[in-house]
Design a protein around this motif. Sequence first.
Motif, PDB file in Angstrom:
ATOM      1  N   GLY A   1      15.889  17.454 -48.873  1.00  0.00           N
ATOM      2  CA  GLY A   1      15.616  16.958 -50.216  1.00  0.00           C
ATOM      3  C   GLY A   1      14.158  16.934 -50.605  1.00  0.00           C
ATOM      4  O   GLY A   1      13.816  16.810 -51.777  1.00  0.00           O
ATOM      5  N   GLY A   2      13.266  17.062 -49.611  1.00  0.00           N
ATOM      6  CA  GLY A   2      11.849  17.009 -49.938  1.00  0.00           C
ATOM      7  C   GLY A   2      10.965  16.989 -48.712  1.00  0.00           C
ATOM      8  O   GLY A   2      11.426  17.122 -47.575  1.00  0.00           O
TER       9      GLY A   2
ATOM     10  N   ARG B   1      17.350   8.157 -49.364  1.00  0.00           N
ATOM     11  CA  ARG B   1      17.414   9.603 -49.193  1.00  0.00           C
ATOM     12  C   ARG B   1      18.840  10.067 -48.914  1.00  0.00           C
ATOM     13  O   ARG B   1      19.589   9.427 -48.197  1.00  0.00           O
TER      14      ARG B   1
ATOM     15  N   GLU C   1       9.706  15.981 -54.027  1.00  0.00           N
ATOM     16  CA  GLU C   1      11.155  16.179 -54.113  1.00  0.00           C
ATOM     17  C   GLU C   1      11.396  17.634 -54.503  1.00  0.00           C
ATOM     18  O   GLU C   1      10.794  18.131 -55.458  1.00  0.00           O
TER      19      GLU C   1
END
Length: 124
Positions: free
Chosen positions: A47-48, A8, A99
């Motif tokens: 990012g998600g 990540r 994501e």
Amino acid sequence: MYKGIEKRRYERIEKPFTVSFRIIPLVAQRLIPADWDTVTTQDLGAGGVHFNYNEDLEIGELLDLKIGYPITTPNIHCVGKVVRVEGSSSSYPFSIAIEFTDINMLEKELIKKAVEELLGIGQS
């Protein structure tokens, strides 16, 4: 505890936050669902997001997402893609990893800063 290489790009916080989502249908179907499902996150980062859900989602499906308080006010509205689904129909719930694919930089930065504050990163 995981000791491998971290893939990540952004820190994630393992706290329960509320996320509402709906599946974005294929353009050819021209149907936009009016109902939103609400889930509690397992973890969230710039990012998600990861959450458990009682229905199976397909890898690659696009989701319309609303991430709400206490991370930010007003809600962050973005699009994410299902990148991982773990579980089976005999073992609910499914573990779903998303994501973010369409999120503006300001909203991404808001999530990043909120996560860092909650983790105590960058504080003296």
